[in-house]
Write an enzyme that holds these catalytic residues in place. Sequence first.
Site, PDB file in Angstrom:
ATOM      1  N   SER A  97      -3.147   9.250  -1.641  1.00 22.34           N
ATOM      2  CA  SER A  97      -4.180   8.333  -1.144  1.00 22.34           C
ATOM      3  C   SER A  97      -4.545   8.548   0.322  1.00 22.34           C
ATOM      4  O   SER A  97      -5.579   8.068   0.764  1.00 22.34           O
ATOM      5  CB  SER A  97      -3.710   6.882  -1.319  1.00 22.34           C
ATOM      6  OG  SER A  97      -2.461   6.696  -0.679  1.00 22.34           O
ATOM      7  N   ASP A 152      -3.818  -1.780   4.973  1.00 23.79           N
ATOM      8  CA  ASP A 152      -3.037  -2.557   4.006  1.00 23.79           C
ATOM      9  C   ASP A 152      -1.563  -2.193   4.175  1.00 23.79           C
ATOM     10  O   ASP A 152      -1.176  -1.669   5.220  1.00 23.79           O
ATOM     11  CB  ASP A 152      -3.567  -2.338   2.578  1.00 23.79           C
ATOM     12  CG  ASP A 152      -3.500  -0.879   2.146  1.00 23.79           C
ATOM     13  OD1 ASP A 152      -2.830  -0.084   2.835  1.00 23.79           O
ATOM     14  OD2 ASP A 152      -4.114  -0.532   1.117  1.00 23.79           O
ATOM     15  N   HIS A 203      -1.638   2.022   4.223  1.00 26.46           N
ATOM     16  CA  HIS A 203      -2.661   2.948   4.723  1.00 26.46           C
ATOM     17  C   HIS A 203      -3.247   2.551   6.070  1.00 26.46           C
ATOM     18  O   HIS A 203      -3.500   1.361   6.302  1.00 26.46           O
ATOM     19  CB  HIS A 203      -3.814   3.034   3.707  1.00 26.46           C
ATOM     20  CG  HIS A 203      -3.355   3.352   2.315  1.00 26.46           C
ATOM     21  ND1 HIS A 203      -3.258   2.397   1.338  1.00 26.46           N
ATOM     22  CD2 HIS A 203      -2.943   4.513   1.767  1.00 26.46           C
ATOM     23  CE1 HIS A 203      -2.813   2.969   0.218  1.00 26.46           C
ATOM     24  NE2 HIS A 203      -2.607   4.250   0.453  1.00 26.46           N
TER      25      HIS A 203
END
Length: 345
Positions: free
Chosen positions: A41, A318, A321
Site C-alpha cells: 500500500s 491512518d 500510512h
Amino acid sequence: MKQLLSLLCLSLPLLLLSGLQAEARSQHHEHLEKLFVFGDSYVDTGNTRIGQPGSWKNPYGITFPGKPAGRFSDGRVLTDYIAKFLGLKSPVPYKFRKFIPQNLKYGMNFAYGGTGVFDTSSKNPNMTIQIDFFKQLIKENVYAASDLSRSVALVSVAGNDYNFYLARNGSLQGFPSFIASVVNQTATNLLRIQSLGVKKIVVGGLQPLGCLPGSTASSSFQKCNSTFNDLVVLHNNLLNQAVTKLNQQTKNQSPFIILDLYESFISVLNQPSTNNIKDELKPCCVGISSEYSCGSVDENNVKKYKVCDDPKSSFFWDLLHPTQAGWQAVYNKLQTTNALQQIRY
Ligand SMILES: *[C@@H]1O[C@H](CO)[C@@H](O)[C@H](O)[C@H]1NC(C)=O
Ligand SMILES: *[C@@H]1O[C@H](CO)[C@@H](O)[C@H](O)[C@H]1NC(C)=O
Ligand SMILES: *[C@@H]1O[C@H](CO)[C@@H](O)[C@H](O)[C@H]1NC(C)=O
Ligand SMILES: *[C@@H]1O[C@H](CO)[C@@H](O)[C@H](O)[C@H]1NC(C)=O
C-alpha cells in the site's frame, strides 16, 4: 443494467486517472523511461479492489485528487513522487491497463495494498504473483526489451509480512529467522525483476514499523516501539548485505539501489517542525473507537471516524500510512541522499 453498472464503475477511475495525466503532461520527455512498481500500500495507486478497506473509500484522497482514488493516503504516495522525480506520469495501475492504453508508455504499477513477499491475510496477489503479471505482459509484447532497458523498478514490501507474523502470534524468538527468510525472498524477487530486463531496481529500506500509529496507539502516540524498530533495523541490515552481494554479482554496474525509508521517516519525525508537522506520531484520520478505523461507516452509512482539521500538518494519515504531506517530507529528505540520484539515467 449490469453492463451499465460496470460501465459506471470503469468510468469513475478513468476520470480520476485522466486528472493525473493532465498534471504530469508538462513533464513529457522525448525518450521516456518507464517505472514499474511492485509491493504494498505504500506504493499502490489503485489496484486494490473497491470495497476492501481504505483507498477507494472516503475520506481517502481528500487532498488529492479530492476524492477516493485508490491510494492509501489523503493524497499522493511514494510512487507519485518517484515518478515525478523521473519526469514521468504516475504509472497506470495494472488493473486499469486495458482502459488507458496510451499510458502504458510510462510503465505500470503492479502493487496491491496488504501484500508481502509471502502470503498475508490480504487476498491480493503477493509479490511473486505481481512479477508473474509483469512477465506475462512482456510475453505478450506489451513491453519490449528496448522499453525495459531504460526502465526503473520501485519495490516497497515486507511491512505486511511482519504485521501478519505478529498477528498470527509469531514469537519474538522466532522473529530473526523469519526476517532472514523475508529478506531472502525479497532478494529472489529483485533478481527476478532484473532477469526480466529491468536495468535499475530500487527497493525501499523498511520504514520504522514501531513508529507507525498502529504500534504507538498503546502509548497514546507518544513514543515509538523500540523493540519493533530494532527488528526493522535487523531487516534493513540484512537487506543491505543482500543488495551489496547482488550488486557485486553484476559486473560493471550497480543495478540494485536501496531507498532508506527508515532514516528518512526517523529524520522527519525527529524534526517535524522543519516540515510544519505537528503531533508527529498522531494519525489524522482515526476510528471513533478501537473497533472502527479511518473510513469506517455503520450499517446506516454513518461515519465512525474523525479527520483532523489540517491533514497538511500531520505526518500520518491512518494507523499505517503517511499523509501526502508526510510523503512530501520523506521525499524532500530522500532528495538529499545519493540513492535517488542513482536512479536517473
Ligand atoms: C504467492 O502466492 C501464490 C498464490 O497464492 C502462492 O502459491 C505462493 O506460494 C506465494 N509465494 C510466496 C513466496 O509465498
Ligand atoms: C493469538 O492469540 C490471541 C490471544 O491468545 C488469540 O485470541 C488469537 O485467536 C490468536 N490468533 C491466532 C491467529 O492464532
Ligand atoms: C536464499 O537462501 C537460499 C538457502 O540458504 C540460498 O541458496 C539462496 O542463494 C538465497 N537467495 C538469495 C537471493 O540470496
Ligand atoms: C513492541 O513491539 C513488539 C514487537 O512487535 C511487541 O511484542 C511488543 O508488545 C510491543 N510493545 C509495546 C509496548 O507495544
